[in-house]
Motif scaffolding. Structure first.
Motif, PDB file in Angstrom:
ATOM      1  N   UNK A  96       8.679  -4.633  -2.336  1.00  0.00           N
ATOM      2  CA  UNK A  96       8.755  -3.146  -1.898  1.00  0.00           C
ATOM      3  C   UNK A  96       7.528  -2.568  -1.536  1.00  0.00           C
ATOM      4  N   UNK A  97       6.129  -2.785  -2.160  1.00  0.00           N
ATOM      5  CA  UNK A  97       4.979  -2.095  -1.347  1.00  0.00           C
ATOM      6  C   UNK A  97       5.038  -2.599  -0.015  1.00  0.00           C
ATOM      7  N   UNK A  98       5.052  -3.978   0.102  1.00  0.00           N
ATOM      8  CA  UNK A  98       4.963  -4.448   1.345  1.00  0.00           C
ATOM      9  C   UNK A  98       5.996  -4.060   2.605  1.00  0.00           C
ATOM     10  N   UNK A  99       7.065  -3.765   2.211  1.00  0.00           N
ATOM     11  CA  UNK A  99       8.057  -3.114   2.953  1.00  0.00           C
ATOM     12  C   UNK A  99       7.692  -1.425   3.349  1.00  0.00           C
ATOM     13  N   UNK A 100       6.852  -0.926   2.390  1.00  0.00           N
ATOM     14  CA  UNK A 100       6.503   0.371   2.824  1.00  0.00           C
ATOM     15  C   UNK A 100       5.383   0.350   3.826  1.00  0.00           C
ATOM     16  N   UNK A 101       4.426  -0.588   3.653  1.00  0.00           N
ATOM     17  CA  UNK A 101       3.468  -0.633   4.506  1.00  0.00           C
ATOM     18  C   UNK A 101       3.759  -1.163   5.888  1.00  0.00           C
ATOM     19  N   UNK A 102       5.152  -1.981   6.075  1.00  0.00           N
ATOM     20  CA  UNK A 102       5.307  -2.206   7.442  1.00  0.00           C
ATOM     21  C   UNK A 102       6.426  -1.421   8.156  1.00  0.00           C
ATOM     22  N   UNK A 103       6.739  -0.219   7.169  1.00  0.00           N
ATOM     23  CA  UNK A 103       7.629   0.683   7.793  1.00  0.00           C
ATOM     24  C   UNK A 103       6.902   1.627   8.590  1.00  0.00           C
ATOM     25  N   UNK A 104       7.079   1.794   9.759  1.00  0.00           N
ATOM     26  CA  UNK A 104       6.360   2.792  10.631  1.00  0.00           C
ATOM     27  C   UNK A 104       6.482   4.056  10.454  1.00  0.00           C
ATOM     28  N   UNK A 105       7.424   4.570   9.475  1.00  0.00           N
ATOM     29  CA  UNK A 105       7.684   6.013   9.116  1.00  0.00           C
ATOM     30  C   UNK A 105       6.909   6.246   7.910  1.00  0.00           C
ATOM     31  N   UNK A 106       6.425   5.379   7.106  1.00  0.00           N
ATOM     32  CA  UNK A 106       5.515   5.776   5.868  1.00  0.00           C
ATOM     33  C   UNK A 106       4.303   6.277   6.237  1.00  0.00           C
ATOM     34  N   UNK A 107       3.682   7.301   5.646  1.00  0.00           N
ATOM     35  CA  UNK A 107       2.733   8.116   6.064  1.00  0.00           C
ATOM     36  C   UNK A 107       1.253   7.182   5.640  1.00  0.00           C
ATOM     37  N   UNK A 108       0.218   7.558   6.306  1.00  0.00           N
ATOM     38  CA  UNK A 108      -0.780   6.783   6.088  1.00  0.00           C
ATOM     39  C   UNK A 108      -1.423   6.844   4.628  1.00  0.00           C
ATOM     40  N   UNK A 109      -1.200   8.082   4.256  1.00  0.00           N
ATOM     41  CA  UNK A 109      -1.731   8.082   2.666  1.00  0.00           C
ATOM     42  C   UNK A 109      -0.820   7.343   1.787  1.00  0.00           C
ATOM     43  N   UNK A 110       0.396   7.054   1.978  1.00  0.00           N
ATOM     44  CA  UNK A 110       1.246   6.364   1.105  1.00  0.00           C
ATOM     45  C   UNK A 110       0.874   4.810   1.553  1.00  0.00           C
ATOM     46  N   UNK A 111       0.791   4.455   2.558  1.00  0.00           N
ATOM     47  CA  UNK A 111       0.245   3.098   3.153  1.00  0.00           C
ATOM     48  C   UNK A 111      -1.048   2.605   2.228  1.00  0.00           C
ATOM     49  N   UNK A 112      -2.067   3.554   2.185  1.00  0.00           N
ATOM     50  CA  UNK A 112      -3.153   3.389   1.555  1.00  0.00           C
ATOM     51  C   UNK A 112      -2.969   3.008  -0.007  1.00  0.00           C
ATOM     52  N   UNK A 113      -2.262   3.857  -0.522  1.00  0.00           N
ATOM     53  CA  UNK A 113      -2.086   3.915  -1.715  1.00  0.00           C
ATOM     54  C   UNK A 113      -1.364   2.413  -2.304  1.00  0.00           C
TER      55      UNK A 113
END
Length: 176
Positions: A122-139
């Motif tokens: 699920x975390x990898x999906x968040x990172x790969x999602x273009x709509x995920x904010x940079x802050x969320x991707x960092x976390x």
């Protein structure tokens, strides 16, 4: 004090200690008391024998014995001419420890590894999602590092469990 009284007192002291410490195994003191009683009994016991010795209900006794059988601390045995179920303790304390803890550890490892792997996905999906904010991707990336570290621990623990089951552990920590 008569010799039989001394014998009983010595046994009771050990049974009490076992009963008090069985929480380490996730077992209630009454189940620990039953195991202790069976340990000092030289013959396999029926539920009726146990009930008589401990004064517990047959239903409670049956539940306790089933618990001990599941933990591989007690075995169901057969004796010619006896129609009732008989039970005896596993007297090898090393094997009892190995059986109990490997059952518990394997369950814990499986549950945690499964949860971690699902979360990593699920975390990898968040990172790969273009709509995920940079802050969320960092976390999410930080969480992935932590979870991969946890996986390393569980893979190590799995190898440790293997060493108990194969008795390889005794190469490093001999019984005597």
């Amino acid at each position: 004090m008569q010799d039989i009284d001394k014998l009983e007192k010595a046994r009771e002291r050990v049974i009490d200690a076992i009963a008090q410490n069985m929480n380490l195994y996730g077992v209630t003191p009454s189940v620990g008391r039953l195991w202790g009683l069976m340990y000092f009994h030289d013959e396999p016991m029926t539920l009726d024998d146990m009930k008589q010795e401990l004064g517990m209900s047959k239903t409670s006794m049956s539940t306790s014995v089933r618990n001990l059988v599941e933990l591989k601390m007690v075995d169901k045995v057969w004796k010619k001419g006896t129609r009732k179920d008989l039970y005896e303790v596993e007297e090898d304390w090393y094997q009892t420890f190995i059986d109990f803890f490997t059952i518990k550890w394997r369950n814990g490892i499986s549950m945690n590894v499964s949860a971690i792997q699902k979360s990593l996905s699920e975390l990898k999906e968040l990172i790969e999602n273009e709509q995920t904010t940079d802050d969320i991707k960092t976390e999410a990336k930080s969480d992935i590092v932590k979870l991969n570290s946890a996986l390393e621990y569980y893979f190590w623990l799995d190898r440790l469990v293997d060493s108990f089951e194969s008795h390889e552990i005794f190469t490093f920590i001999p019984k005597k």
